[in-house]
Motif scaffolding. Structure first.
Motif, mmCIF file in Angstrom:
data_model
loop_
_atom_site.group_PDB
_atom_site.id
_atom_site.type_symbol
_atom_site.label_atom_id
_atom_site.label_comp_id
_atom_site.label_asym_id
_atom_site.label_seq_id
_atom_site.Cartn_x
_atom_site.Cartn_y
_atom_site.Cartn_z
ATOM 1 N N VAL A 162 0.867 -1.183 0.000
ATOM 2 C CA VAL A 162 0.000 0.000 0.000
ATOM 3 C C VAL A 162 0.904 1.233 0.000
ATOM 4 C CG1 VAL A 162 -1.734 1.308 1.296
ATOM 5 C CG2 VAL A 162 -1.875 -1.193 1.201
ATOM 6 N N LEU A 163 0.823 2.017 -1.076
ATOM 7 C CA LEU A 163 1.753 3.130 -1.252
ATOM 8 C C LEU A 163 1.184 4.435 -0.726
ATOM 9 C CD1 LEU A 163 2.731 2.230 -4.926
ATOM 10 C CD2 LEU A 163 3.905 1.561 -2.843
ATOM 11 N N ASP A 164 -0.129 4.589 -0.831
ATOM 12 C CA ASP A 164 -0.732 5.862 -0.446
ATOM 13 C C ASP A 164 -2.226 5.639 -0.224
ATOM 14 O OD1 ASP A 164 -0.865 8.565 0.085
ATOM 15 O OD2 ASP A 164 -1.175 9.140 -2.011
ATOM 16 N N VAL A 165 -2.805 6.404 0.695
ATOM 17 C CA VAL A 165 -4.250 6.363 0.922
ATOM 18 C C VAL A 165 -4.754 7.801 0.920
ATOM 19 C CG1 VAL A 165 -6.092 5.602 2.478
ATOM 20 C CG2 VAL A 165 -3.971 4.285 2.352
ATOM 21 N N ARG A 166 -5.768 8.062 0.096
ATOM 22 C CA ARG A 166 -6.333 9.413 0.008
ATOM 23 C C ARG A 166 -7.821 9.355 0.349
ATOM 24 N NH1 ARG A 166 -3.064 8.834 -4.378
ATOM 25 N NH2 ARG A 166 -4.813 8.277 -5.738
ATOM 26 N N TYR A 167 -8.218 10.218 1.261
ATOM 27 C CA TYR A 167 -9.627 10.249 1.693
ATOM 28 C C TYR A 167 -10.345 11.419 1.027
ATOM 29 C CZ TYR A 167 -8.024 7.015 5.254
ATOM 30 O OH TYR A 167 -7.473 5.922 5.892
ATOM 31 N N GLY A 168 -11.439 11.113 0.327
ATOM 32 C CA GLY A 168 -12.280 12.152 -0.263
ATOM 33 C C GLY A 168 -13.711 11.702 -0.094
ATOM 34 N N ASP A 169 -14.520 11.844 -1.151
ATOM 35 C CA ASP A 169 -15.889 11.303 -1.101
ATOM 36 C C ASP A 169 -15.820 9.797 -0.903
ATOM 37 O OD1 ASP A 169 -16.744 13.828 -1.578
ATOM 38 O OD2 ASP A 169 -16.967 13.570 -3.737
ATOM 39 N N ALA A 170 -14.823 9.203 -1.531
ATOM 40 C CA ALA A 170 -14.536 7.779 -1.315
ATOM 41 C C ALA A 170 -13.075 7.698 -0.876
ATOM 42 C CB ALA A 170 -14.758 6.999 -2.600
ATOM 43 N N VAL A 171 -12.574 6.488 -0.689
ATOM 44 C CA VAL A 171 -11.181 6.314 -0.272
ATOM 45 C C VAL A 171 -10.397 5.674 -1.415
ATOM 46 C CG1 VAL A 171 -9.634 5.311 1.441
ATOM 47 C CG2 VAL A 171 -11.931 6.031 2.115
ATOM 48 N N ASP A 172 -9.324 6.358 -1.838
ATOM 49 C CA ASP A 172 -8.449 5.831 -2.896
ATOM 50 C C ASP A 172 -7.219 5.227 -2.241
ATOM 51 O OD1 ASP A 172 -10.092 6.684 -4.918
ATOM 52 O OD2 ASP A 172 -9.032 8.576 -5.245
ATOM 53 N N ILE A 173 -7.007 3.947 -2.504
ATOM 54 C CA ILE A 173 -5.838 3.252 -1.960
ATOM 55 C C ILE A 173 -4.913 2.928 -3.125
ATOM 56 C CG2 ILE A 173 -5.038 1.269 -0.623
ATOM 57 C CD1 ILE A 173 -8.043 0.985 0.336
ATOM 58 N N GLU A 174 -3.722 3.533 -3.100
ATOM 59 C CA GLU A 174 -2.781 3.287 -4.203
ATOM 60 C C GLU A 174 -1.884 2.116 -3.839
ATOM 61 O OE1 GLU A 174 0.760 5.748 -6.162
ATOM 62 O OE2 GLU A 174 -1.166 6.759 -6.350
ATOM 63 N N ILE A 175 -1.759 1.180 -4.770
ATOM 64 C CA ILE A 175 -0.955 -0.022 -4.506
ATOM 65 C C ILE A 175 -0.007 -0.282 -5.677
ATOM 66 C CG2 ILE A 175 -2.705 -1.122 -3.049
ATOM 67 C CD1 ILE A 175 -3.395 -2.888 -5.524
ATOM 68 N N GLY A 176 0.942 -1.180 -5.443
ATOM 69 C CA GLY A 176 1.832 -1.652 -6.502
ATOM 70 C C GLY A 176 1.592 -3.128 -6.739
ATOM 71 N N LEU A 177 1.503 -3.506 -8.007
ATOM 72 C CA LEU A 177 1.213 -4.904 -8.356
ATOM 73 C C LEU A 177 2.191 -5.393 -9.416
ATOM 74 C CD1 LEU A 177 -2.625 -4.986 -9.151
ATOM 75 C CD2 LEU A 177 -1.496 -6.110 -7.237
ATOM 76 N N PRO A 178 2.760 -6.578 -9.268
ATOM 77 C CA PRO A 178 3.502 -7.147 -10.394
ATOM 78 C C PRO A 178 2.542 -7.332 -11.582
ATOM 79 C CG PRO A 178 3.900 -8.387 -8.383
ATOM 80 C CD PRO A 178 2.776 -7.431 -8.087
ATOM 81 N N GLU A 179 3.061 -7.073 -12.773
ATOM 82 C CA GLU A 179 2.239 -7.150 -13.988
ATOM 83 C C GLU A 179 1.469 -8.475 -14.060
ATOM 84 O OE1 GLU A 179 0.726 -5.200 -16.950
ATOM 85 O OE2 GLU A 179 2.738 -4.416 -16.593
ATOM 86 N N ALA A 180 2.130 -9.559 -13.708
ATOM 87 C CA ALA A 180 1.527 -10.892 -13.840
ATOM 88 C C ALA A 180 0.349 -11.099 -12.890
ATOM 89 C CB ALA A 180 2.589 -11.954 -13.578
ATOM 90 N N ASP A 181 0.263 -10.245 -11.856
ATOM 91 C CA ASP A 181 -0.783 -10.443 -10.839
ATOM 92 C C ASP A 181 -2.045 -9.628 -11.083
ATOM 93 O OD1 ASP A 181 1.142 -11.940 -9.708
ATOM 94 O OD2 ASP A 181 1.287 -10.839 -7.829
ATOM 95 N N VAL A 182 -2.016 -8.761 -12.098
ATOM 96 C CA VAL A 182 -3.100 -7.787 -12.253
ATOM 97 C C VAL A 182 -4.474 -8.454 -12.368
ATOM 98 C CG1 VAL A 182 -4.076 -6.012 -13.774
ATOM 99 C CG2 VAL A 182 -1.647 -5.939 -13.167
ATOM 100 N N GLU A 183 -4.590 -9.441 -13.246
ATOM 101 C CA GLU A 183 -5.912 -10.058 -13.467
ATOM 102 C C GLU A 183 -6.392 -10.819 -12.233
ATOM 103 O OE1 GLU A 183 -7.934 -9.102 -15.764
ATOM 104 O OE2 GLU A 183 -6.234 -7.878 -16.404
ATOM 105 N N ALA A 184 -5.481 -11.545 -11.609
ATOM 106 C CA ALA A 184 -5.849 -12.295 -10.404
ATOM 107 C C ALA A 184 -6.272 -11.329 -9.293
ATOM 108 C CB ALA A 184 -4.675 -13.149 -9.938
#
Length: 209
Positions: A162-184
C-alpha cells in the motif's frame, strides 16, 4: 523491453582496500539521474584533491541506458571500465562508484589495476549492501469509507504494497502490483468487496522487492 528487476546500492558509503601500499577508496551511492551521478563524482573529487586518481563509473536506467566510465589518467581501460563491468555483472543500476587512488610507490601493472579497481567496487557493494527493485504497475483501488479499513488490512494481509491512501468522497488506496498479478488481483478485489470497489491501473514504477 524494460527490465523486470534491477539491483541498486542500499545506501551511500565508502569502503577502502589497500594493495601494494596503494589505497583504493571506493565511494558508492544511489543516483536517480546522470546529473546526480556527476554531482557525486564532483563531490568526491573535492574531498580528495591530492589523490593520484579519482576514477568513476555509473549506470543509470533499469535497462542500463546510460553507462559512463573514466580512467582519470590511469592507463586506458584499467580503471573505469573494470569498475563499470563490476556494476554491470552485479546487475547494479541507478548507481555511481568513484574509486580514489592514493599511489603507494609500487606499480601494479595493467592486470593488477583492473583487479584492484573492479575489486574495490565489488567489495564496496558487498560491504554496503544492495537492494533489489522490481517493476510493478501502479493501481488505485477506490472503496467507500465503511470498507476502507478492512480493505487496507486485507491488502496488507495478502502482501500487497500500500503506497498511499487518500480520503475524499470515497477512499483511494494506491498499490503496486507485479504485472503478472493484475488479473488475479482484479478478481480477488471483486470477490473481497462484493464488486463494490473501483480499480484503475496506472503507470509503471520500481519498488523494493
Amino acid at each position: 523491453m524494460k527490465a523486470d528487476q534491477y539491483v541498486t546500492v542500499a545506501r551511500e558509503g565508502v569502503h577502502e582496500i589497500e594493495i601494494n601500499r596503494s589505497r583504493f577508496i571506493c565511494a558508492l551511492a544511489p543516483a536517480a539521474t546522470e546529473e546526480e551521478a556527476q554531482e557525486f563524482v564532483a563531490r568526491i573529487r573535492r574531498e580528495h584533491p591530492t589523490a593520484t586518481h579519482n576514477c568513476f563509473a555509473y549506470v543509470i536506467g533499469a535497462d542500463a541506458a546510460v553507462q559512463k566510465a573514466s580512467d582519470d589518467g590511469e592507463p586506458g581501460g584499467t580503471a573505469g571500465v573494470p569498475m563499470l563491468q563490476m556494476l554491470m555483472r552485479r546487475e547494479v543500476r541507478y548507481a555511481v562508484a568513484v574509486v580514489t587512488r592514493y599511489y603507494g610507490g609500487v606499480k601494479l601493472g595493467a592486470g593488477g589495476l583492473i583487479r584492484a579497481y573492479g575489486g574495490a567496487v565489488g567489495e564496496a557493494l558487498d560491504a554496503l549492501g544492495t537492494l533489489t527493485r522490481r517493476r510493478y504497475r501502479l493501481a488505485t483501488v477506490t472503496v467507500d469509507h465503511q470498507r476502507a479499513g478492512k480493505t487496507q488490512n486485507d491488502l496488507r494481509a495478502t502482501g500487497r504494497a500500500v503506497l498511499d491512501v487518500r480520503y475524499g468522497d470515497a477512499v483511494d488506496i494506491e498499490i503496486g502490483l507485479p504485472e503478472a498479478d493484475v488479473e488475479a488481483f482484479r478478481a480477488w478485489l471483486a470477490d473481497t468487496t462484493a464488486g463494490s470497489a473501483g480499480f484503475e491501473l496506472g503507470g509503471e514504477a520500481y519498488g523494493d522487492a
